[in-house]
Design an enzyme around this catalytic site. Structure first.
Site, PDB file in Angstrom:
ATOM      1  N   CYS A   2       0.865  -1.209  -0.146  1.00 33.06           N
ATOM      2  CA  CYS A   2       0.042   0.104  -0.063  1.00 33.06           C
ATOM      3  C   CYS A   2       0.995   1.125   0.143  1.00 33.06           C
ATOM      4  CB  CYS A   2      -0.860   0.170   1.257  1.00 33.06           C
ATOM      5  SG  CYS A   2      -1.969  -1.350   1.562  1.00 33.06           S
ATOM      6  N   ARG A  27       2.985  -0.085  -6.195  1.00 30.80           N
ATOM      7  CA  ARG A  27       3.261  -0.861  -4.959  1.00 30.80           C
ATOM      8  C   ARG A  27       1.956  -1.470  -4.559  1.00 30.80           C
ATOM      9  NH1 ARG A  27       6.720   2.159  -0.973  1.00 30.80           N
ATOM     10  NH2 ARG A  27       6.048   0.107   0.179  1.00 30.80           N
ATOM     11  N   GLU A 484      12.366 -19.819 -11.476  1.00 32.14           N
ATOM     12  CA  GLU A 484      12.092 -18.098 -11.730  1.00 32.14           C
ATOM     13  C   GLU A 484      11.365 -18.190 -13.141  1.00 32.14           C
ATOM     14  OE1 GLU A 484      12.247 -15.296 -10.468  1.00 32.14           O
ATOM     15  OE2 GLU A 484      12.691 -13.866 -11.926  1.00 32.14           O
ATOM     16  N   HIS A 507       9.875 -39.000 -10.641  1.00 30.87           N
ATOM     17  CA  HIS A 507       9.484 -39.323  -9.445  1.00 30.87           C
ATOM     18  C   HIS A 507       7.868 -38.659  -9.264  1.00 30.87           C
ATOM     19  CE1 HIS A 507      12.994 -41.009  -8.400  1.00 30.87           C
ATOM     20  NE2 HIS A 507      13.600 -39.920  -8.422  1.00 30.87           N
TER      21      HIS A 507
END
Ligand code: M6R
Length: 611
Positions: A2, A27, A484, A507
């Site tokens: 925020c 942000r 990534e 696996h």
């Protein structure tokens, strides 16, 4: 996460608040709002869901000399107008808040009993009612905030105004960043200095427990004990240049392409003719490196993956290295060996989990704390013994790109410095170090060459547009690169993507393979290539479609089931830094096809300042 902006001035501050919010929008951004005290001392509150542009539309008739504003990233309560900040009480007091109040249930019960009506589902609303209540008991605004913060458990950065004190802006912080920007007969607050670029260059960072009373021509700061204190005044080096798209459609694309320049900056002044220099890392670097026998690295998200790549380098150089996600590290017991350096990695320097892990680590007997960070004026930097900056330049796209590659470059240089100590003092620079330095110098050009693959990557991306899942494979240091790559794809295209160390396929994940599961593989020409080739055959044998980024010399070729894009041969240490670039481009172009909000993907924020 925020964002907070506040202003007190002799001019109308609504445009300053809106402009500041736009600058912070990267942000956190599910809703936004502002509260302005007008000339008639009335509190004008405007809030809207979505972008700051929506708030701007409904605020064009708001005027006043004092106000606070906020962009919200929902934690308590869904994105909705009533949950957006500022929150008000009795229409007298308005509060914007970053952080989380842990005892909000308890306070809410008490306040309901006192007759305060609740209009939101947020934890913040209890703060404003509590301030209002203290004012009703006869406190002025400053003392009402002082009394209130003593009753809060949790983290907060607060901006507070009241129509009863139309020239006073109050700021308070504990655990959430907040700073004061100084202007000429006007003053400001913000959670991030970038919000104030056009109005202020001089600023002071509030410390935990600080409360400030701010007017047009005065700033008084009180510490947690109530004592008036002076805090250091800094000069900001931020400028607007870094916040322009410069012709690119998205910041992410711009930042991918900026990696050549960013890495050049990371290396600037840190390489000798054939060695890594230590002095540019700071006066204390040598002493801290000398003390280091092993490493503990803590980070989140992309920064965690850069740490995970670096672990291969450190251990290959004989330095024990343990890497852990910050949010896990915080909540378990630890055994710390003598001479262990605690390292954090963070683009923003504000990630709350990483910051909390660092605070905890300081009590556990680590030899020193080192932060690898991109943002000079950030919390982690202030809290660490030493910071080595990545110099990536401002990164705005939520999906980290240049922050990652510059972290890797920085970590490789650190690994080389520590390797020297493992080999013993007084040695000549050896062939390995010379080779790494040579390759680091050539890296910007090599990245440029990979960026030239973009047209081929665009063709590749068309195979992903209608897919719901994707698998990424890598081995060795390229396993975290595959992770990534998967993170980039899921963040911005919303395709479910998972990464596996290729040897793990048999696996379990092999069961997922069919023609609808694209498999992306990173295949440099290293000692694990033959093993990886066998893993890729396992995919082909089950009808899987392969998309491979390979060294020209790896002998992998395209056919009906496999698309291979070749990368020029490169030194093994540098390879992970290079191979992540096509994965970033792939994610970007798939997201473009999907039509998602690439720079601001849903539910995510650039800087995660809540737990
Ligand atoms: O600022 P930090 O590097 O501490 O941030 C850590 C993560 O939140 C961040 O890397 C996140 O995973 C990015 N969105 C990845 O693209």
């Amino acid at each position: 996460m925020c964002g907070i902006v506040g202003a007190v001035a002799n001019r109308d501050i609504t445009p300053v608040l809106i402009d500041g919010l736009k600058r912070l929008e990267y942000r956190g951004y599910d809703s936004a709002g502002l509260a302005v005290i007008g000339s008639a001392h009335e509190l004008d509150l405007r809030r809207s869901v979505g972008r700051v542009a929506n708030l701007e539309k409904i605020s064009n008739n708001v005027n006043g000399h004092l106000g606070v504003a906020h962009t919200r990233w929902a934690t308590h309560g869904k994105p909705a107008e009533n949950n957006a900040h500022p929150h008000t009480s009795s229409h007298q007091v308005a509060v914007v808040h970053n952080g989380i109040i842990e005892n909000h249930h308890e306070l809410r019960t008490q306040q309901k009993a006192l007759g305060f009506p609740f209009r939101s589902e947020t934890d913040t609303e209890v703060i404003v009612h509590q301030i209002d209540w203290h004012m009703q008991q006869g406190h002025d605004l400053l003392n009402a905030v002082k009394a209130t913060v003593c009753e809060l458990h949790g983290a907060y950065g607060l901006g507070v105004v009241s129509k009863h004190e139309p020239g006073v802006l109050i700021a308070a912080r504990s655990g959430s960043p907040l700073l004061i920007g100084f202007g000429d007969n006007e003053n400001f607050i913000a959670s991030d200095m970038s919000a104030l670029i056009p109005v202020s260059q001089k600023y002071t960072v509030l410390e935990d427990g600080d409360i400030a009373k701010i007017t047009v021509n005065s700033v008084n700061i009180f510490d947690a004990q109530g004592k008036e204190v002076e805090r250091k005044v800094n000069i900001s080096t931020l400028s607007d240049d870094e916040t322009e798209l410069e012709g690119y459609a998205h910041f992410m694309k711009k930042e991918i392409h900026e990696q050549t320049r960013a890495i050049t900056e990371t290396l600037e002044g840190r390489l000798g003719s054939d060695s890594v220099l230590e002095l540019p890392f700071g006066d204390s670097a040598r002493e801290i490196f000398d003390r280091t026998k092993e490493l503990k690295i803590i980070a989140c998200g992309t920064s965690y993956y850069s740490a995970s790549v670096a672990r291969y380098w450190f251990e290959e150089f004989g330095i024990k290295c343990d890497v852990e996600i910050a949010s896990e590290y915080r909540y378990r017991k630890h055994v710390v060996n003598d001479g262990t350096l605690f390292m954090t990695i963070s683009q923003s320097g504000e990630t709350l989990d990483t910051m909390a892990a660092l605070e905890m680590a300081k009590t556990l007997g680590y030899s020193n704390t080192l932060c690898v960070c991109n943002v000079p004026e950030s919390s982690l930097v202030r809290a660490s013994d030493l910071t080595i900056f990545t110099h990536a330049g401002r990164e705005i796209g939520v999906a980290s790109t240049k922050a990652f590659t510059t972290q890797l470059v920085t970590l490789l240089m650190i690994a080389i410095c520590l390797r020297r100590r493992m080999l013993g003092d007084g040695r000549e620079v050896d062939t390995l170090e010379k080779d790494v330095v040579k390759e680091l110098r050539s890296l910007p050009q090599q990245i440029e060459n990979v960026l030239d693959l973009e047209e081929d990557i665009i063709s590749m991306s068309k195979h992903f547009g209608n897919k719901e899942n994707a698998l990424f494979l890598g081995r060795g240091a390229h396993f975290p690169i595959a992770m990534e790559g998967a993170l980039k794809l899921k963040e911005i295209s919303y395709i479910h993507a998972e990464a596996y160390a290729a040897g793990e396929l048999k696996h379990g994940p092999l069961a997922l393979i069919d023609e609808d599961m694209p498999v992306v593989a990173v295949a440099p020409n290293d000692e694990l290539l033959e093993k990886l080739k066998s893993n890729l055959e396992e995919v082909r044998a089950r009808g899987g479609k392969l998309f491979v980024f390979a060294d020209v010399e790896s002998g992998l070729e395209s056919d009906a089931e496999t698309m291979v894009l070749n990368v020029a041969p490169v030194n093994n240490y540098i390879a992970p830094i290079l191979y992540v670039v096509p994965l970033q481009l792939l994610a970007y172009h798939v997201a473009l096809i999907k039509g998602t909000d690439i720079d601001k993907p849903r539910n995510l924020a650039k800087s995660v300042t809540v737990e």
